[in-house]
Design a protein around this motif. Structure first.
Motif, mmCIF file in Angstrom:
data_model
loop_
_atom_site.group_PDB
_atom_site.id
_atom_site.type_symbol
_atom_site.label_atom_id
_atom_site.label_comp_id
_atom_site.label_asym_id
_atom_site.label_seq_id
_atom_site.Cartn_x
_atom_site.Cartn_y
_atom_site.Cartn_z
ATOM 1 N N VAL A 7 0.848 -1.192 0.000
ATOM 2 C CA VAL A 7 0.000 0.000 0.000
ATOM 3 C C VAL A 7 0.884 1.243 0.000
ATOM 4 N N VAL A 8 0.591 2.186 -0.882
ATOM 5 C CA VAL A 8 1.307 3.460 -0.920
ATOM 6 C C VAL A 8 0.805 4.343 0.222
ATOM 7 N N CYS A 9 1.729 4.831 1.026
ATOM 8 C CA CYS A 9 1.382 5.662 2.182
ATOM 9 C C CYS A 9 2.180 6.961 2.157
ATOM 10 N N LEU A 10 1.612 7.973 2.829
ATOM 11 C CA LEU A 10 2.249 9.290 2.872
ATOM 12 C C LEU A 10 2.713 9.685 4.269
ATOM 13 N N HIS A 11 2.273 8.943 5.293
ATOM 14 C CA HIS A 11 2.658 9.282 6.659
ATOM 15 C C HIS A 11 2.304 8.098 7.567
ATOM 16 N N GLU A 12 2.611 8.260 8.844
ATOM 17 C CA GLU A 12 2.408 7.165 9.793
ATOM 18 C C GLU A 12 0.937 6.831 9.997
ATOM 19 N N HIS A 13 0.040 7.776 9.812
ATOM 20 C CA HIS A 13 -1.390 7.507 9.971
ATOM 21 C C HIS A 13 -1.892 6.588 8.850
ATOM 22 N N ASP A 14 -1.444 6.852 7.629
ATOM 23 C CA ASP A 14 -1.735 5.939 6.518
ATOM 24 C C ASP A 14 -1.184 4.550 6.818
ATOM 25 N N SER A 200 -2.850 2.210 -4.273
ATOM 26 C CA SER A 200 -2.568 3.553 -3.769
ATOM 27 C C SER A 200 -3.881 4.276 -3.508
ATOM 28 N N GLU A 201 -4.447 4.931 -4.534
ATOM 29 C CA GLU A 201 -5.736 5.606 -4.344
ATOM 30 C C GLU A 201 -6.858 4.617 -4.067
ATOM 31 N N GLN A 202 -6.682 3.370 -4.462
ATOM 32 C CA GLN A 202 -7.715 2.348 -4.218
ATOM 33 C C GLN A 202 -7.928 2.100 -2.726
ATOM 34 N N ALA A 203 -6.948 2.471 -1.917
ATOM 35 C CA ALA A 203 -7.037 2.258 -0.467
ATOM 36 C C ALA A 203 -7.633 3.441 0.268
ATOM 37 N N GLN A 208 -9.439 9.419 -3.164
ATOM 38 C CA GLN A 208 -8.875 10.746 -2.970
ATOM 39 C C GLN A 208 -7.692 10.703 -2.008
ATOM 40 N N PHE A 209 -6.553 11.248 -2.449
ATOM 41 C CA PHE A 209 -5.385 11.255 -1.575
ATOM 42 C C PHE A 209 -5.508 12.249 -0.426
ATOM 43 N N LYS A 210 -6.533 13.107 -0.459
ATOM 44 C CA LYS A 210 -6.783 13.982 0.686
ATOM 45 C C LYS A 210 -7.270 13.183 1.888
ATOM 46 N N ALA A 211 -7.796 11.997 1.619
ATOM 47 C CA ALA A 211 -8.273 11.113 2.689
ATOM 48 C C ALA A 211 -7.160 10.162 3.111
#
Length: 230
Positions: A7-14, A200-203, A208-211
């Motif tokens: 899964v593509v993540c942007l931070h620890e919360h993801d 990525s966005e499927q998750a 939306q990557f804002k979510a």
């Protein structure tokens, strides 16, 4: 047999939500600019502290899949910092000015250490894909190749990707399908021998990557892969 889900993540919360949903590994990006940029080592530390799944940060500092000598030292430093911060490997992919796999750069970047790594989407932008795949076989410790079969995504590259995997199960064994992946693609890919997938966005809710990454969505993909390979 279960599938492998990244899964593509942007931070620890993801990352925390991806692990909760059943992800096997996280690809960590610092930003989505120009297809993804490298995270800061401090972010890798935060994600490592928040999760126990495999973690591979993206190594890319500019748009596209090229680099140069002026950037090389910084790239090597990032890889070292990521490993020190707890990453189990990295994701990178570089092409030279001829549109070929940049063997010299890739080999030099991964020369030190024993970590596995992913060749990330550059294969789909190579001028001669057959030649590119032959080149990848020469790279040390490469254990995944993230590919959609086309620079335009799985929707456009599915037929070529299926044909390549059916013709060579060694390639099918290292392919990680991703880039506009849809649930309907998964049965075709698994029948061709593909076992690893990236979302990525499927998750994320509404794509939306804002979510933040949504654990139930990740779990739905986890069940899809495992059911197809049961």
């Amino acid at each position: 047999m279960s599938g492998f889900l990244e899964v593509v993540c942007l931070h620890e919360h993801d990352a925390r939500r991806a692990e909760e949903g059943g992800a096997d590994r996280i690809e960590l990006l610092g930003s989505l600019d120009d297809g993804g940029r490298s995270p800061e080592p401090a972010l890798v530390e935060k994600v490592r502290a928040a999760t126990s799944v495999q973690l591979r940060p993206l190594v890319r500092l500019r748009e596209g899949f090229g680099t140069d000598g002026g950037e090389f030292v910084r790239l090597r430093g990032l890889i070292s910092s990521y490993l020190d911060a707890g990453a189990d490997g990295v994701a990178l992919g570089f092409l030279n000015g001829l549109g070929e796999v940049d063997l010299e750069v890739c080999q030099a970047l991964v020369a030190d250490g024993d970590f596995g790594w992913t060749f990330d989407r550059a294969i789909d932008n190579a001028l001669d894909t057959d030649k590119a795949w032959r080149a990848l076989a020469r790279l040390p410790r490469l254990d995944r190749v993230l590919t959609a079969g086309s620079a335009r995504g799985v929707e456009h590259g599915l037929d070529d990707l299926l044909a390549r995997c059916r013709a060579d199960q060694a390639i099918a064994g290292v392919v990680m399908a991703g880039g506009g992946l849809l649930a309907e693609h998964v049965p075709w890919l698994t029948r061709a021998g593909v076992r690893a997938f990236q979302i990525s966005e499927q998750a994320r809710p509404l794509g939306q990557f804002k979510a933040y990454v949504d654990a139930p969505l990740v779990h739905a993909w986890r069940r899809l892969l495992d059911d197809e390979l049961a």
